[in-house]
Every structure is written in C-alpha cells, then in structure tokens.
Design a protein around this motif. Sequence first.
Motif, PDB file in Angstrom:
ATOM      1  N   ARG A  13       0.939  -1.136   0.064  1.00 56.38           N
ATOM      2  CA  ARG A  13      -0.294   0.361  -0.255  1.00 56.38           C
ATOM      3  C   ARG A  13       0.885   1.364   0.152  1.00 56.38           C
ATOM      4  O   ARG A  13       1.818   1.533   0.798  1.00 56.38           O
ATOM      5  CB  ARG A  13      -0.896   0.109   1.110  1.00 56.38           C
ATOM      6  CG  ARG A  13      -1.871   1.363   1.516  1.00 56.38           C
ATOM      7  CD  ARG A  13      -2.990   0.817   0.531  1.00 56.38           C
ATOM      8  NE  ARG A  13      -3.819   2.337   1.206  1.00 56.38           N
ATOM      9  CZ  ARG A  13      -4.163   3.253   1.095  1.00 56.38           C
ATOM     10  NH1 ARG A  13      -3.622   4.117   0.075  1.00 56.38           N
ATOM     11  NH2 ARG A  13      -5.131   4.078   1.680  1.00 56.38           N
ATOM     12  N   PHE A  57       1.022   5.486   0.654  1.00 56.99           N
ATOM     13  CA  PHE A  57      -0.434   6.111   1.448  1.00 56.99           C
ATOM     14  C   PHE A  57       0.708   7.804   1.356  1.00 56.99           C
ATOM     15  O   PHE A  57       1.825   8.197   2.420  1.00 56.99           O
ATOM     16  CB  PHE A  57       0.392   6.423   2.823  1.00 56.99           C
ATOM     17  CG  PHE A  57      -0.245   4.710   3.881  1.00 56.99           C
ATOM     18  CD1 PHE A  57      -1.623   4.837   3.793  1.00 56.99           C
ATOM     19  CD2 PHE A  57       0.518   3.211   3.600  1.00 56.99           C
ATOM     20  CE1 PHE A  57      -2.281   3.704   4.170  1.00 56.99           C
ATOM     21  CE2 PHE A  57      -0.463   2.466   3.251  1.00 56.99           C
ATOM     22  CZ  PHE A  57      -1.650   2.636   3.965  1.00 56.99           C
ATOM     23  N   CYS A  85       1.322  11.480   1.004  1.00 57.29           N
ATOM     24  CA  CYS A  85       1.051  12.905   1.929  1.00 57.29           C
ATOM     25  C   CYS A  85       0.867  14.200   0.728  1.00 57.29           C
ATOM     26  O   CYS A  85       1.399  14.943   0.342  1.00 57.29           O
ATOM     27  CB  CYS A  85       3.050  13.222   2.391  1.00 57.29           C
ATOM     28  SG  CYS A  85       3.282  11.899   3.927  1.00 57.29           S
ATOM     29  N   ILE A 132      -1.779   8.447   8.660  1.00 53.66           N
ATOM     30  CA  ILE A 132      -1.249   7.386   7.849  1.00 53.66           C
ATOM     31  C   ILE A 132      -0.774   6.744   8.988  1.00 53.66           C
ATOM     32  O   ILE A 132      -1.371   5.078   8.483  1.00 53.66           O
ATOM     33  CB  ILE A 132      -0.285   7.663   6.976  1.00 53.66           C
ATOM     34  CG1 ILE A 132      -0.709   8.673   5.606  1.00 53.66           C
ATOM     35  CG2 ILE A 132       1.021   6.633   6.579  1.00 53.66           C
ATOM     36  CD1 ILE A 132       0.775   9.479   4.955  1.00 53.66           C
ATOM     37  N   ASN A 168      -4.233   4.732   9.299  1.00 50.47           N
ATOM     38  CA  ASN A 168      -4.620   3.756   8.542  1.00 50.47           C
ATOM     39  C   ASN A 168      -3.421   2.248   8.495  1.00 50.47           C
ATOM     40  O   ASN A 168      -4.217   1.167   8.001  1.00 50.47           O
ATOM     41  CB  ASN A 168      -4.467   4.853   7.513  1.00 50.47           C
ATOM     42  CG  ASN A 168      -5.419   5.786   6.718  1.00 50.47           C
ATOM     43  OD1 ASN A 168      -6.546   4.932   7.580  1.00 50.47           O
ATOM     44  ND2 ASN A 168      -4.930   6.975   6.297  1.00 50.47           N
ATOM     45  N   ASP A 180      -9.456   1.331  -1.885  1.00 50.54           N
ATOM     46  CA  ASP A 180      -7.842   2.107  -1.208  1.00 50.54           C
ATOM     47  C   ASP A 180      -7.520   3.349  -2.130  1.00 50.54           C
ATOM     48  O   ASP A 180      -7.733   4.598  -2.229  1.00 50.54           O
ATOM     49  CB  ASP A 180      -7.196   1.462  -0.752  1.00 50.54           C
ATOM     50  CG  ASP A 180      -7.454   0.708   1.054  1.00 50.54           C
ATOM     51  OD1 ASP A 180      -9.206   2.130   1.466  1.00 50.54           O
ATOM     52  OD2 ASP A 180      -7.008   0.304   1.737  1.00 50.54           O
ATOM     53  N   GLU A 190      -7.821   7.620  -2.962  1.00 45.72           N
ATOM     54  CA  GLU A 190      -7.028   8.269  -2.759  1.00 45.72           C
ATOM     55  C   GLU A 190      -6.901   9.144  -4.429  1.00 45.72           C
ATOM     56  O   GLU A 190      -6.616  10.554  -4.012  1.00 45.72           O
ATOM     57  CB  GLU A 190      -5.831   7.390  -2.333  1.00 45.72           C
ATOM     58  CG  GLU A 190      -5.568   7.195  -1.252  1.00 45.72           C
ATOM     59  CD  GLU A 190      -5.442   7.891  -0.120  1.00 45.72           C
ATOM     60  OE1 GLU A 190      -4.654   8.969  -0.481  1.00 45.72           O
ATOM     61  OE2 GLU A 190      -4.805   7.884   0.647  1.00 45.72           O
TER      62      GLU A 190
END
Length: 445
Positions: free
Chosen positions: A262, A264, A266, A283, A286, A387, A391
């Motif tokens: 995954r 993530f 910023c 984060i 998550n 997910d 995003e």
Amino acid sequence: MPPSSPQVVEDGGEEDEEELSGGEEADLRSSSGRGSLLTRRGITLRVLLKDGLVEPGDGVLAIHYLGKNFVGDLLNDGKIRWVETGQIFNSPSAWATHCKRLVNPAKKSGCGWASVRYRGQKLVQYKTTWLHKYQPSADMSLVSEDDDDEDEEEGKTAVQTDEKNKNTKPGLHDVMVSRRTDRERVPVRYCTLGTRDAARDAHTLVELSAFSAINRFQPFNVAVSSNVLLLMDFHCHLTTSEVVGYLGGRWDTNTQLLTVLRAFPCRTRLADRDSASAVEEEICQNLFMRGLSLVGWYHSHPRGPALPSLQDIDSQMDHQLRLQGSNNGFQPCLGIICGPYYHGNQGVASTITPFWVVPPPEQRPNDYGIPVAVEVTYVQDNFLTSDVLNEMVLAAPDLVQFNQYWCPDTTMMDKIKGSLSCHAPKDQAYSQILEHIYSQLCNMH
C-alpha cells in the motif's frame, strides 16, 4: 578475403571537436597543472573516459532529434559506434551531424556535446563537471559556447511545426511545457565523493551501486504490488513540485521477504510543517487499521533523474535506523524515487528507482552511506482496490495544467495515462474507471 572494417566517419561539420593524440593529452596534464591548457575543443570523450567520468558501454549514447531516436555504443577509445549501421564516428559532433542530416538535410552542424546524451544526461554536463574538477578556475563559457544554440534551434523548429498545425492544436507553442526549465543535474559516482563535506551541495545526485560491486549480497527480497506503483506514480504526476509518501506492507523474518502492499501519499507541500505531523499521524492510523507496518517511503524528482541526492541518502539511512527498533532487530526500509517529468526517461513512463543505503565502512565513519540498487519483483494486481480509487480522487496542492504539452505531441494528461497504463489492470472496466478519474482531474482547474 578479410572482413571489411566498419566505416569511420570523421566529418563533424564546422563545430567538430579537435581529436588529440595520446601524447598531446599527456602534455595537457603537465606539471603546469592538470588540464591547465585544455580548451573547450580539447575535452574529448577520450579525456572523460580516462578520468572516469564516463564508461564505455553498449547503447549508452542517444540522440533525440525531431521525433527520431538514434542509439550509439561508446567504445574504449572514445569513438562512437552507431548501433543501427555499425558506422564508427570519431566524435559526438560527427555522429550528431550525420544523424541530423538524415532527418534534416539542410542541417550544417550537429553541436554534438549538447545533442548527444550519455545515460540520459547531455555530454556537455560531463564536460562542465570535468572542468569544475580539474580546472576550477576555467571560464565556463569554454563549455557553454554554442551548446545552448542547439536546444534553441530545435525549440524553434518545434514551434514552427506547431504554427503549421495550428488548426489541429491551437496555441500549442504557448502552452507547451518548456524543456529548458528542466534542471540538469549530472549524477556523480559514489567513489568520487570521499569524506563528508559540509560545503558540498546536498542536492548532488549519486549513481547507484550494485550490491555485487561492493562485495555484498542483497540481504532481503522485495515484492511490490502494482497498485502501489500506480498510486505512487499518479501522486508524483499531480505536480511539478516534489512530493513524498509512505509505504505500508509486511516483513517476514523467516523468508526475509519485504512485501509492499500500500502507498500512502502525503498531500501537503513539503514546506508545510504545521500539517505534516497531522498527515503522518493519519497515515500511522491507516497502517494500524489495515494490519500493515511501515516498510518504506517514496518521493519524487519531478524533472530530474530518479537517483538519490546526498540529502536523500542521509534521509534513507535515518529511516533504516528508525525501523530497526529498540531491540536492534533487522527490518529493511525501502526507499523509492519516482521521476515523472524528466525528459531523459524512455517514452512516457516514469522512471521508478528502488534503493537502499549501505553504511560506510567502520574505518571511514565520516563517509557518506553507499546508495545501492534494490532488485524488486513487481506483482500485477487484478483489480484496483477501493483504497487506491479513493486516494486518486482526493484534492492535492499545486496541480499541473493537464492540457499543457509535456512534449510537442503529448499533453500532461496523455503523459499520465501512458505512464499509469504500465501498472493498471488490463480489465476494460478499470480502464473506464480511470478515464472517469482523469476527466475529474481535468475539471479541477
């Protein structure tokens, strides 16, 4: 009858470099100072080879001219072999002039040092590096004279072509992203760095070493999900400012396998320290909710090579030390650099570089860490997770103008689509979903 030797082409046009004999090159390194007599024309590929700034290799040289690509081999004696025909050229200008005349017979000279790229970087940058290193007091105009004229001439040609095609691409010359704004940064080899120096530019890029080159084995295996690559590549394409994100996954101590599952992103500006802590905390939550661990980080070099800078090397070492934990148990931390808009990339696909840092030898604690390339297995996902899709529709600062042109025939949006197609599932349903997301992006402006 013996086989005929390759044809050697010596004509480089009016701007061809002077070829020096071995004795003349030796004279240039006389007691009066290394390279003190060297002029712009005297710095040849043979000089750069002898001083280790470039290395011979197959397919390491390239010319991109008016939509045509030419690939060449750099030979041990500093000559160039054109891959397509086997012809040998004595200098970059000889090869550039020959190739360009095939495309444009009116071309009088090739300005080879500005036109020929070695591993994606213009040769003129290596000439500049040589002068900075061996002749620091030299007038840099010795390098730059005539070199920029080539870019300007090709830029004018592109604009003139666009003017003719106004009816199909209105105003292309007004909105095309300028390649001349790309910041050319020539990577250096790690062996040239020496002891840590506070005066050295922290943004200096460093070529990656192989584990085998430092007599090591890669101490872990890595598998990266294609969804991770897709979201990371998408995030890095959204802006020409540098972005950063974290990688979540699992570390199996039994198999020594690091699985990256995954990404993530910023979604704050790097300078926005007030928001950074809140984003990082979100984060971390998550990661915990999904049963994942922090296994790495990524960032972009929007318009430059996807290679670590000295600052990146130090940051990567810090991350590696933090992930070891209080018990000093080994857990690798993967660093990834994504170069979305660098014009040295092959085609529209971003260059994605996984790397790790080996600490300097104990007897040289003040040296920089050694950046090494990490071999990775990429695992193709059959679907896009919710997910990832969620995003991709979130807002982000400093969005690029997607209708601008990245190059004369490719918009920024075309560039994104082309790059992401390398990672996306092949199912038609997901292609339609991505098209919907792309249209939403265009409507954000």
